[in-house]
Design an enzyme around this catalytic site. Structure first.
Site, PDB file in Angstrom:
ATOM      1  CG  ASP A  86      -1.898   0.993   1.365  1.00  0.00           C
ATOM      2  OD1 ASP A  86      -3.078   0.621   1.429  1.00  0.00           O
ATOM      3  OD2 ASP A  86      -1.535   2.185   1.374  1.00  0.00           O
ATOM      4  CD  GLU A 119      -4.538   4.389  -0.926  1.00  0.00           C
ATOM      5  OE1 GLU A 119      -5.553   4.401  -1.660  1.00  0.00           O
ATOM      6  OE2 GLU A 119      -4.532   4.862   0.220  1.00  0.00           O
TER       7      GLU A 119
END
Lengths: 214, 128, 300
Positions: free
Chosen positions: C176, C219
């Site tokens: 991430d 993301e």
């Protein structure tokens, strides 16, 4: 069911058809072993008459020992016409892949294992149906053509054959055999659901077949 | 002499077809059986000259019936008439003592040829 | 006479061969797409001109046609094509050769004896191209071009089942972008997209051919490494981390540095499903975030 049977074919006609099927399927088994290099065992076929509306239940009863099934369906089209349904027990596709020993298994993309499995079922189904239907038609002096087979893989046996698939007013002549491959262990049933409109021709063809012996 | 012929087949139509293939200008005495067991029993009783035998039958198969008949009479003339054309099946019945194997659907000249050959062999055997 | 005209006029390939595999008929369509005229190939054994056709499936199909009058079908899905013809499709060059759907059947003489077989070849390149595009859209992420979440779930279950059956293993890396919200808020969404694309393309270049990279969410990314034990996967993950950290990313007049936090886990037979493994990777990632970011945490 026997009451319906005599409405459609006389008991002599059923006996004759039975005998012709014994011959046809005996020859098919031998043709098949030549084409796919393994011994295929076809049981003695039997004939039943089933209302098309009950076909769904009928087929389910015969495959209830399998929880999941794969079906290959192909239409045959001559004076003798109808639907061939080949029902394999779950996992048959994977067993048969080994049997066919095809050489073109490279370059397969995502989801390709399923494609290979269904294509294998299609090919074996096509050969099996072609051998059985073709021989039967030949003995009755008919020539049939086939539509490309279609396949349904790994479906729950209870909802695999849709109830509305066939014309509800008809009675189907069901010719059923079970088969197994000596190598690979795949097993299943073959149903030929013959269209009612073939009956007139069928009676005449059976008559002609018998006349050779009078 | 009138020849005794026994036809063992579970299908009445198949028996009828076979009878119709036998030459009309000769006289035969026909006997029919609907399965292997009936076939063996009739064989004992009648001692037919020729036996036509199907293979796939209920109660007792042709394979078993051939073995039983050969036990009773090693010189029995059994002509197998079958839809099973796999080599393995043919080998099995010939090994058990069947005289020859004919494939269904049967044809008149084929039946006639088999019949003559079987009668010939039988008569030669009797002379020796 | 009329039938002969149809033979050459229709927009589909027809060829006829005899029991010795010699070409008897080769219609106009075949001439156009093969570059061989009927005169060139008539009487010639088809395997002389097309040696790749001499394979088990083709021979078996011919045998079933000749011995019991069967029909045979060669689907594009499995076989791609029967004869290697150049594709003339206008939809781009997705395929090297024309994609074909073919059927084969018997031809009989007046005594009903099967003397020849016909092969019908249909050009299905356009359909196959559309299908390929649809398939891509279904499994790929529009922005980054890497696999999407839907495909991750499919692949994960597949891999889970495979490992269970063959007593094999795989590892899952989940990562991430750190403080990604700041990137979007400070430099705008186009810059955020630029960073997502940068990460996708750097990681794609770093993995093996057998590995899969997915965009899991906004993301968040996942990387599936078949046949890889946890220790090895941790090393790979740390390479990812170092690589992203070292990049000076130039967007318009700005230079940005970003980092990623990573959770790594390995398949174990006790897991109930692919989703279980995903949960474990997520847990590890959560720890990586909690303990300071820009780091790799593994969980067995």
């Amino acid at each position: 069911m026997s009451e319906q049977a005599t409405d459609i074919l006389s008991s002599d006609e059923v006996d004759t058809l039975q005998e012709i099927m014994n011959i046809a399927f005996g020859q098919s088994a031998s043709d098949l072993s030549e084409v796919i290099d393994t011994h295929v065992v076809l049981s003695i076929p039997f004939i039943e008459f089933v209302k098309v509306t009950e076909l769904h239940t009928y087929i389910q009863q015969h495959v209830k020992e399998y929880s999941k099934i794969s079906i290959v369906e192909q239409k045959y089209w001559g004076k003798f016409k109808g639907d061939a349904l080949l029902i394999f027990a779950s996992g048959a596709g994977r067993e048969l892949i080994l049997l066919l020993k095809n050489d073109e298994q490279g370059s397969l993309e995502a989801g390709s294992a399923e494609i290979l499995e269904s294509e294998t079922l299609l090919e074996v189904g096509n050969i099996l149906i072609g051998a059985c239907v073709g021989k039967l038609a030949e003995l009755l002096n008919d020539i049939v053509t086939y539509t490309p087979p279609m396949v349904l893989v790994e479906e729950d046996a209870r909802n695999a054959v849709p109830a509305n698939k066939f014309d509800p007013d008809q009675t189907a002549i069901i010719l059923k055999t079970d088969f197994n491959f000596e190598q690979g262990g795949a097993t299943g049933f073959l149903f030929l659901v013959t269209k009612n409109e073939s009956v007139v021709w069928l009676k005449k063809a059976l008559q002609l077949f018998l006349e050779q012996y009078e | 002499m009138i020849k005794k012929i026994l036809i063992v087949d579970d299908s009445p139509i198949a028996r009828k077809m076979l009878k119709s293939c036998l030459p009309k200008d000769r006289e035969y005495e026909f006997h029919e059986a609907g399965n292997g067991l009936e076939g063996v029993n009739q064989y004992k009783e009648l001692e037919p000259d020729i036996t036509f035998m199907d293979l796939t039958m209920p109660v007792m198969t042709g394979y078993e019936a051939i073995e039983e008949i050969i036990k009773i009479d090693t010189k029995a003339m059994i002509i197998v008439v079958t839809a099973d054309v796999q080599m393995s099946a043919i080998k099995t019945v010939l090994d058990s003592g069947a005289f020859m194997v004919l494939r269904k659907p049967i044809k008149k000249d084929q039946i006639l040829g088999a019949l003559d050959k079987a009668m010939d062999t039988k008569e030669k055997g009797a002379q020796v | 006479m009329i039938l002969d005209q149809i033979f050459d006029a229709i927009n589909t390939g027809i060829l006829i061969i005899d029991t010795e595999f010699r070409v008897i008929k080769w219609n106009r369509w075949m001439e156009i797409h093969s570059g061989l005229s009927e005169d060139d190939i008539k009487g010639v054994n088809i395997f002389d001109k097309y040696p790749d056709l001499d394979n088990t499936k083709f021979r078996r199909s011919c045998k079933s046609v000749f011995s019991f009058g069967n029909f045979s079908f060669f689907s594009q899905k499995l076989h791609r094509y029967l004869l290697p013809f150049t594709s003339k499709s206008l939809l781009g060059n997705q395929f090297e050769f024309m994609q074909q759907s073919c059927s084969m059947g018997p031809l009989r003489d007046e005594n009903n004896e099967i003397k020849y077989l016909f092969i019908n070849i249909e050009d299905v390149t356009d359909v196959a191209t559309y299908e390929h595009k649809l398939l891509e859209m279904n499994i790929k992420d529009g922005l980054t071009g890497i696999y999407n979440r839907r495909f991750l779930e499919t692949k994960l279950e597949e891999e889970y089942k495979r490992c269970k059956r063959y007593k094999s293993t795989f590892s899952l890396i989940m990562f991430d972008l750190d403080h990604f919200k700041n990137v979007n808020d400070t430099y705008g969404h186009p810059c955020g997209d630029f960073i997502l694309k940068m990460v996708s393309s750097r990681i794609s270049a770093a993995i093996r051919n057998v590995d899969f990279l997915f965009r899991y969410g906004g993301e968040e990314f996942c990387c599936l490494l078949p046949e890889t034990k946890l220790d090895a996967a941790v090393l790979v993950a740390d390479r990812f981390r170092a690589d992203i950290e070292s990049q000076n990313n130039v967007f318009e007049e700005h230079v940005l540095n970003v980092t990623i936090s990573i959770g790594v886990t390995e398949f174990i037979a006790e897991c109930e499903s692919g989703v279980d493994i995903l949960k474990k990777a997520d847990e590890a990632l959560y720890t990586a975030k909690k303990t300071g970011r820009n780091r790799v945490i593994s969980l067995r």
